[in-house]
Design a protein around this motif. Structure first.
Motif, PDB file in Angstrom:
ATOM      1  N   CYS A 378     108.532  76.783  70.015  1.00  0.00           N
ATOM      2  CA  CYS A 378     108.651  75.370  69.638  1.00  0.00           C
ATOM      3  C   CYS A 378     109.817  75.134  68.668  1.00  0.00           C
ATOM      4  O   CYS A 378     109.801  75.634  67.537  1.00  0.00           O
ATOM      5  N   LEU A 387      97.853  71.455  68.929  1.00  0.00           N
ATOM      6  CA  LEU A 387      98.054  70.079  69.418  1.00  0.00           C
ATOM      7  C   LEU A 387      97.356  69.894  70.765  1.00  0.00           C
ATOM      8  O   LEU A 387      96.802  68.833  71.059  1.00  0.00           O
ATOM      9  N   CYS A 407     106.868  66.138  67.881  1.00  0.00           N
ATOM     10  CA  CYS A 407     107.120  66.805  69.165  1.00  0.00           C
ATOM     11  C   CYS A 407     108.183  66.025  69.931  1.00  0.00           C
ATOM     12  O   CYS A 407     108.057  64.824  70.118  1.00  0.00           O
ATOM     13  N   ILE A 408     109.245  66.707  70.364  1.00  0.00           N
ATOM     14  CA  ILE A 408     110.323  66.029  71.094  1.00  0.00           C
ATOM     15  C   ILE A 408     110.119  66.146  72.605  1.00  0.00           C
ATOM     16  O   ILE A 408     111.001  65.795  73.385  1.00  0.00           O
ATOM     17  N   CYS A 413     107.197  74.869  75.121  1.00  0.00           N
ATOM     18  CA  CYS A 413     105.874  75.477  75.005  1.00  0.00           C
ATOM     19  C   CYS A 413     105.247  75.678  76.389  1.00  0.00           C
ATOM     20  O   CYS A 413     104.722  76.748  76.702  1.00  0.00           O
ATOM     21  N   VAL A 424     102.844  69.477  77.682  1.00  0.00           N
ATOM     22  CA  VAL A 424     103.526  68.209  77.360  1.00  0.00           C
ATOM     23  C   VAL A 424     102.736  67.015  77.896  1.00  0.00           C
ATOM     24  O   VAL A 424     102.695  65.958  77.265  1.00  0.00           O
ATOM     25  N   TYR A 427     100.311  66.086  75.351  1.00  0.00           N
ATOM     26  CA  TYR A 427     100.899  65.412  74.180  1.00  0.00           C
ATOM     27  C   TYR A 427     101.268  63.967  74.526  1.00  0.00           C
ATOM     28  O   TYR A 427     101.086  63.059  73.722  1.00  0.00           O
TER      29      TYR A 427
HETATM   30  S1  SF4 Z   1     107.123  70.043  73.737  1.00  0.00           S
HETATM   31 FE1  SF4 Z   1     106.666  69.573  71.614  1.00  0.00          FE
HETATM   32  S2  SF4 Z   1     105.183  71.082  70.996  1.00  0.00           S
HETATM   33 FE2  SF4 Z   1     106.107  71.822  72.898  1.00  0.00          FE
HETATM   34  S3  SF4 Z   1     107.784  73.091  72.212  1.00  0.00           S
HETATM   35 FE3  SF4 Z   1     108.654  71.083  72.504  1.00  0.00          FE
HETATM   36  S4  SF4 Z   1     108.519  70.115  70.493  1.00  0.00           S
HETATM   37 FE4  SF4 Z   1     107.167  71.899  70.455  1.00  0.00          FE
END
Ligand code: SF4
Ligand code: SF4
Length: 566
Positions: A378, A387, A407-408, A413, A424, A427
């Motif tokens: 990450c 998360l 989180c972008i 991940c 994702v 999220y």
């Molecule tokens: S999607 Fe979000 S949580 Fe996953 S690696 Fe990217 S920034 Fe981190």
């Protein structure tokens, strides 16, 4: 001064697949039979339509006025007739619809009058307004209005400009080709951005897997010695705004804060070119470079008018027979298009044709084994598996506590997860649920405030009405008492004043009306004539005469002032 490089944590190195679409120069996509131009193509409000069905428009004419200062104008990409202003589905993961201007091109490509501006003699405010009215937004994908990004933050001014040519997402090459072929235009745009921001330092960050772009940009900046072209290590997501700022300056921008607060701001190379065309050529943003790649016969980059239907565009690249879906953007951050008859927008940097061979279907999701691979990958230094648990359990408070809004959505991940968890997606679900809850809360707060305000208003009106009624009653009583017994000569008070004076809270007009009514009653009273009693019996006549005599006596007595008490 040579820039020192810093590292960002995490990241991944997927296969780049850049060569597929960089073999041919940028080509111009043909004029389609119809353009569907969405009115909302940037962060902020939806521009108001300035045209209606049947109206003729010129190329570059404004068809959408920016709403307030937080959006950018929309322009006709070609000359022709407006067929309709109506809702159309947009290229968006949710398949949402929004108002669009549908234009039937006349094929003549007749421009509005284009007015070039010498930026060196224009004020930063005037140039920012011009960028807003020219519809210039970030072309890296976020489409944030550029004029807003040029406002100095708490640091007072933007000392360092970062120009983003990293283009780290696999398959996408529109910025690479733009730098190779139109470096001069980009550098002219950088000069304008620098003038507006009063920036002392300019750093152009390009991933080191683009040697031709690096060479072209170095050649274009050779005369402006203080603009530095910096090759950065190829590691996804080096092109993320915060990651590139970190790599080039060492500055960490936390969630909820913006670059200008730290004296730094970042613009995509395509945006810089649009700035040049808007200011120095008087051309609003009506087209962009789009990469067509993946499972296609003829991958490449095309200059495409905004509003061009994606399916017409795809005929240029010829998707192969086994293509099973199309992705807008790259494989890491893009999304599958719900249909292909949707328009190209300012955010559309790439259309990627996917096939089972090219992108094998992900295996079924398995339970999280808490291996920690996602945390190591990450770049935002979050704990993606935590998360995931919180998002899945709809424990949004905890998800927020663990920084879900940092989180972008880079997908690193999910890319490394051995359990095939579509992290994702979780999220995005959590973030959109939280935003919906926020909106609902804001709406219910506003409704409660409206309800309380209405209640207060009704209470106030009731009290005012009661006061008016009480005053009216008091006035009437006073009037009757005043008619039978003149008020003493003493200074009038609320209790003893004459009918009109007894109502100090009433306005003069109302007092006059009441006084007139009382005067009429008095005149009537004094002018009372004895009733005709001739046809009554003599006894009745005698009785009535006696009553009249007593009444006259009482009236006479009332006129006599009372004796002073001894
Ligand atoms: S999607 Fe979000 S949580 Fe996953 S690696 Fe990217 S920034 Fe981190
Ligand atoms: S990478 Fe996947 S399995 Fe490993 S901890 Fe993260 S979510 Fe769990």
């Amino acid at each position: 001064m040579l820039a020192s490089l810093f590292k960002f944590r995490g990241g991944v190195k997927p296969a780049s697949h850049k060569d597929e679409s960089t073999q041919a120069p940028i080509a111009r996509a043909p004029l389609p039979a119809q353009l569907v131009v969405p009115l909302r193509q940037s962060a902020g409000g939806t521009p108001q339509p300035l045209v209606s069905a049947g109206q003729k428009v010129l190329k570059g004419e404004r068809i959408g006025a920016p709403e307030g200062s937080f959006s950018a104008a929309i322009h006709a990409p070609t000359s022709g007739s407006v067929r309709a202003v109506e809702s159309h589905m947009l290229p968006h993961p949710s398949g949402l619809s929004a108002p669009c201007v549908v234009i039937e091109p006349d094929g003549e490509e007749r421009w509005i009058e284009r007015v070039p501006v010498n930026y060196a003699t224009a004020s930063p405010d005037a140039l920012r307004d011009l960028l807003r009215d020219s519809g210039v937004v970030g072309l890296g994908g976020a489409t944030f209005p550029s004029h807003l990004k040029l406002k100095p933050g708490a640091a007072g001014r933007i000392g360092t400009l970062i120009i983003n040519g990293a283009e780290c997402e696999p398959w996408i090459t529109c910025d690479d080709l733009l730098m190779r072929e139109r470096a001069g235009e980009i550098v002219r745009g950088i000069a304008i951005l620098r003038h507006i921001a009063s920036a002392e330092r300019v750093l152009i960050g390009i991933e080191d897997n683009k040697p031709q772009a690096i060479a072209a940009m170095r050649a274009a900046t050779a005369q402006s010695g203080d603009i530095e072209v910096v090759p950065v290590p190829t590691r996804y997501p080096a092109g993320g705004e915060k990651q590139l700022i970190r790599v080039l300056t060492g500055i960490e921008i936390p969630y909820g804060r913006i670059g200008p607060e730290f004296g730094v701001q970042c613009f995509n190379v395509g945006t810089a070119r649009s700035v040049h065309r808007a200011i120095e050529l008087g051309e609003p943003l009506i087209s962009r470079i789009v990469t067509l790649t993946g499972n296609v016969e003829r991958p490449g980059n095309f200059e495409v008018l905004i509003g061009t239907p994606i399916d017409e565009l795809l005929t240029l690249a010829a998707p192969k027979a086994d293509t099973d879906r199309f992705i807008m953007g790259g494989p890491m951050m893009g999304f599958t298009l719900p249909r292909t008859d949707l328009p190209v927008t300012k955010a559309a940097n790439c259309i990627l044709a996917a096939s089972p061979a090219l992108f094998p279907p992900q295996g079924p999701e398995m339970p999280c084994i808490r291996c920690g691979a996602c945390t190591r990958a990450c770049p935002a230094e979050l704990q993606p598996h935590e998360l995931y648990w919180f998002s899945r359990a709809k424990n949004f408070g905890k998800a927020q506590e663990y920084g879900i809004f940092d989180c972008i959505e880079c997908g690193c991940c999910a890319y490394v997860c051995p359990s095939n968890i579509r992290l994702v997606d979780y999220y995005r679900f959590a973030k959109s649920s939280m935003r919906t809850l926020e909106r609902e809360k804001a709406a219910s707060d506003a409704a409660r405030v409206r309800f309380e305000f209405r209640n207060q208003r009704e209470e106030r009106e009731k009290a005012e009405k009661a006061a008016r009624l009480a005053a009216k009653t008091a006035a009437a009583r006073q009037a009757i008492a005043g008619a039978d017994k003149p008020a003493p000569a003493a200074a009038p008070t609320q209790a003893t004043a004459g009918p009109a004076q007894a109502l100090p809270q009433l306005d003069d007009a109302k007092k006059a009306l009441i006084a007139a009514a009382i005067a009429r009653a008095q005149a009537q009273k004094e002018g009372v004539q004895p009733k005709n009693i001739d046809n009554l019996t003599p006894e009745k006549q005698a009785e009535i005469r006696e009553i009249e005599a007593r009444r006259a006596q009482v009236r006479e007595m009332a006129k006599t002032p009372p004796e002073e008490p001894v």
